[in-house]
Design a protein around this motif. Structure first.
Motif, mmCIF file in Angstrom:
data_model
loop_
_atom_site.group_PDB
_atom_site.id
_atom_site.type_symbol
_atom_site.label_atom_id
_atom_site.label_comp_id
_atom_site.label_asym_id
_atom_site.label_seq_id
_atom_site.Cartn_x
_atom_site.Cartn_y
_atom_site.Cartn_z
ATOM 1 N N ARG A 1 0.998 -1.459 0.043
ATOM 2 C CA ARG A 1 -0.704 0.232 0.048
ATOM 3 C C ARG A 1 0.714 0.935 0.488
ATOM 4 O O ARG A 1 0.467 1.984 -0.395
ATOM 5 N N LYS B 1 -9.129 2.624 -7.900
ATOM 6 C CA LYS B 1 -8.848 2.283 -7.119
ATOM 7 C C LYS B 1 -7.575 0.854 -8.138
ATOM 8 O O LYS B 1 -8.231 1.038 -9.130
ATOM 9 N N TYR C 1 -6.220 -2.817 -7.878
ATOM 10 C CA TYR C 1 -6.339 -3.641 -6.976
ATOM 11 C C TYR C 1 -5.397 -5.004 -7.325
ATOM 12 O O TYR C 1 -4.661 -4.341 -8.672
ATOM 13 N N SER D 1 -3.943 -9.441 -6.690
ATOM 14 C CA SER D 1 -4.517 -10.369 -6.827
ATOM 15 C C SER D 1 -2.705 -11.518 -7.044
ATOM 16 O O SER D 1 -2.362 -11.193 -8.069
ATOM 17 N N THR E 1 -10.431 -11.239 -1.287
ATOM 18 C CA THR E 1 -10.120 -9.856 -1.045
ATOM 19 C C THR E 1 -8.617 -10.000 -2.086
ATOM 20 O O THR E 1 -8.125 -9.418 -1.554
ATOM 21 N N PRO E 2 -9.041 -9.177 -2.981
ATOM 22 C CA PRO E 2 -7.585 -8.939 -3.727
ATOM 23 C C PRO E 2 -7.090 -7.597 -2.650
ATOM 24 O O PRO E 2 -7.835 -6.192 -2.052
ATOM 25 N N LEU F 1 -5.800 -3.367 -2.122
ATOM 26 C CA LEU F 1 -6.110 -2.394 -2.625
ATOM 27 C C LEU F 1 -4.832 -1.696 -2.121
ATOM 28 O O LEU F 1 -4.551 -2.177 -0.946
ATOM 29 N N GLN G 1 -5.853 4.503 -4.049
ATOM 30 C CA GLN G 1 -7.073 5.193 -4.523
ATOM 31 C C GLN G 1 -6.542 6.541 -4.545
ATOM 32 O O GLN G 1 -6.241 6.505 -3.533
#
Length: 670
Positions: free
Chosen positions: A361, A536, A538, A540, A571-572, A574, A577
């Protein structure tokens, strides 16, 4: 005076003579008893020395052994002909209850054992996806099952595989791994620190070279006697452990291509080339090694060995965080810790998961979103992405993907446009069968910008079977800064399948931006009100679509991972954003049109820019931001604005002008 002093027997020479005479008298009187006492003492001392040596060689004192047992739990504690397990190293390089060694001056525990235990590297041989994938590859190509296992264990179970090879075994299999303490220890201390620098940076695909019971560290001055005496390993300092080439042998992997019948074609495929991506970047030029991010350094002098406080502290100290980008698999293994066979505490996973999440992040990607224009029926946005990694993003194993999600709503929250959403089972909505092409301009919700590497078989059909990979159908993963098509390593790291995208890794004629500018042209069907925009990115590491081929086969390993995956939080992650609320540009708002303000020259060569129509626009304030969203020029009130600005340094900026009629955003290049 002197005579009286001696007569009083205070003279030291007289006292000494009397004591010697007295000692002789008592010695001859009790000599047999004294000799007996000395003999018994020597026997006891000899026994104690033998006991101390025995305890030392099995690791220090009984109290320390009890502490190690509690600390290491079921962590294997062993040595063989060539290597040691991580638990053997953890006796000195693990937690120090006295808080002297492996503690910072501010009281933080930085012991190597705890940091390593919860990483993907420590659990490389227990990784259930890896085990399922090896099983999958064997089921697809049973004729080369031995070669597959031998190659996969080179990097995932190196000490087990190479010990076996050095002792004369022709191959190393998953069945051998199942009962091998050393192989199951994954990428442990020996797997890295016993690597020689033989052809380092030129040997790949797990072609590792080890020295028998010899470990290399980053420091020139080493107290070798302690390690030699207690564990039988010889340490020495060597600069090669601090170089990216140290990581190259496993983080560049070439596979031998087979056709659909399982026959070798003679071709090879580059499954991953993270090391070469780093070579083709500004980070190599700036001498920023892999270790700078993955083993971050602190300058505090750290004592390296528990129970040996006399050994001086070493600086800089590399914290063995070994953080990558696979928080998903770390969580999955933590939730199945017994079934996976992990020997660490759940808290070790917690720590690595937190570090991985923070890195993804905070240190992976910069995103800036600009509304470029708006007409009666269309709004135009630019999404600028800049890679902050020292390699491509995503990098490594080819399952990994990243994508942009853009959602535009009205003030009531009704969706006007959506792109990059997932369905209830985690598949990307609008993704094309096979694979999604790269997009320079996105128009509809089905134009999903996905950054990925797609493998193709001998018939150019997409495949996730590594041994069938023959060609790369797509590689639009975001390049690192400084990446160049003219670099010698480009043949291993090619950009493939982006079509005519002039701003992918380019800014005008300048190559190597390490980014991509994606343009969104969104049809509004006559809607003229305010827009709320959320963009956003994402990421994975194990998307469901990549597993479809794997899950179409059956084996105990595949079934086990399938169950773990279906019960995991998918849930991928983040990673970036940007929210832009209540934006109206270039259309009527409350009867007043937003002024047509232009900026020139753009790009600017000297940093000075000018604005047209600013006098009649009702400027209320002016703000300037860089690509990281940091305000780089002090806010200017409307009454102070003179129609020109000076940018602080070369770069890309967003100038936000608030007017009576709305907001105007201009992208400026210096």
């Amino acid at each position: 005076m002197a005579g009286s002093f001696c007569k009083q027997n205070h003279c030291p020479y007289i006292r000494c003579s009397k004591k010697v005479a007295l000692a002789k008298t008592y010695f001859f009187r009790f000599r047999k008893f004294i000799i007996l006492i000395l003999a018994v003492s020597l026997v006891i001392m000899g026994a104690n020395i033998r006991n101390m040596k025995a305890e030392a060689r099995t690791f220090h004192t009984p109290a320390e052994l009890a502490r190690l047992h509690d600390m290491l739990q079921s962590q294997p504690f062993d040595t063989n002909t060539y290597f040691a397990t991580g638990g053997r190293c953890g006796g000195c390089h693990g937690h120090d209850p006295t808080q002297i060694s492996l503690y910072t001056s501010w009281g933080e525990d930085v012991n190597i054992m705890d940091d390593w235990q919860g990483t993907m590297m420590a659990n490389a041989a227990k990784d259930p996806l890896w085990r399922a994938k090896v099983s999958h590859e064997i089921l697809v190509n049973p004729g080369i099952a031995t070669e597959i296992q031998d190659k996969c264990t080179r990097c995932h179970a190196p000490t087990g595989r190479f010990e076996s090879m050095y002792l004369g075994q022709p191959h190393y299999t998953m069945a051998m791994l199942a009962t091998d303490t050393f192989g199951l220890d994954g990428v442990n201390c020996s797997a890295c620190h016993q690597q020689q620098d033989t052809l380092m940076g030129n040997n790949f695909s797990g072609d590792l070279h080890y020295m028998q019971k010899h470990v290399y560290g980053p420091y020139d001055t080493i107290v070798s006697a302690v390690m030699e005496f207690f564990v039988g390993f010889t340490p020495s300092g060597s600069p090669h452990v601090k170089k990216s080439e140290f990581c190259a042998s496993c983080h560049t992997l070439l596979t031998q291509t087979v056709d659909l019948s399982g026959n070798y074609t003679g071709g090879t495929f580059i499954e991953q080339a993270t090391f070469h991506e780093w070579k083709n970047s500004v980070y190599r030029t700036d001498s920023l090694q892999c270790q700078h991010c993955h083993i971050p350094q602190i300058n505090d002098p750290i004592k390296l060995a528990t129970n040996y406080p006399f050994i001086p502290g070493r600086s800089p100290f590399g914290r063995h965080h070994l953080v990558g980008g696979n928080a998903f698999m770390l969580k999955l293994m933590q939730n199945n810790i017994t079934q996976v066979g992990a020997t660490c505490n759940p808290s070790n996973f917690d720590t690595t998961i937190a570090r991985t999440t923070r890195q993804l992040r905070d240190s992976t990607l910069i995103m800036a979103v600009t509304q470029m224009n708006r007409t009666v029926d269309t709004v135009y946005y630019d999404v600028d992405l800049t890679n902050r990694c020292g390699h491509k993003f995503p990098s490594g194993y080819p399952s990994r993907i990243a994508w942009i999600q853009m959602v535009v709503t009205d003030p009531m929250g009704d969706t006007l446009y959506a792109n990059g959403l997932q369905d209830v089972v985690g598949n990307l909505i609008g993704r094309d069968p096979g694979f999604e092409p790269h997009h320079d301009v996105c128009y509809t919700g089905n134009d999903v910008q996905i950054y990925e590497m797609v493998m193709g078989d001998v018939n150019n059909n997409p495949t996730t079977v590594l041994e069938r990979a023959d060609t790369c159908l797509k590689d639009n993963r975001i390049c690192p800064k400084g990446f160049s098509a003219s670099h010698p390593s480009y043949d291993s790291t090619k950009i493939i399948g982006i079509g005519n995208d002039p701003d992918f890794n380019y800014n005008g004629p300048t190559e190597g931006t390490g980014g991509d500018n994606v343009h969104y042209h969104i049809f509004l069907n006559g809607y003229s009100g305010q827009l709320n925009v959320t963009v956003k990115v994402y990421y994975s590491s194990v998307p469901r679509a990549w597993l479809n081929e794997l899950f179409s086969y059956s084996s105990p390993e595949i079934s086990s991972f399938n169950t773990m995956y279906n019960t995991a939080d998918q849930t991928p992650m983040l990673v970036a954003q940007v929210d832009m609320n209540n934006t109206i540009t270039n259309i009527d708002q409350h009867g007043n049109a937003v002024p047509q303000i232009e900026v020139y020259p753009n790009p600017t060569s000297d940093g000075k820019i000018h604005f047209t129509n600013w006098q009649t626009s009702g400027i209320q304030s002016v703000r300037v931001y860089d690509l990281q969203g940091k305000e780089v020029v002090s806010p200017i009130e409307g009454k102070e604005f003179t129609g020109e600005l000076m940018l602080p340094r070369k770069g890309v900026y967003f100038v936000v002008l608030e007017t009576r009629s709305g907001r105007v955003v201009k992208k400026v290049i210096y």
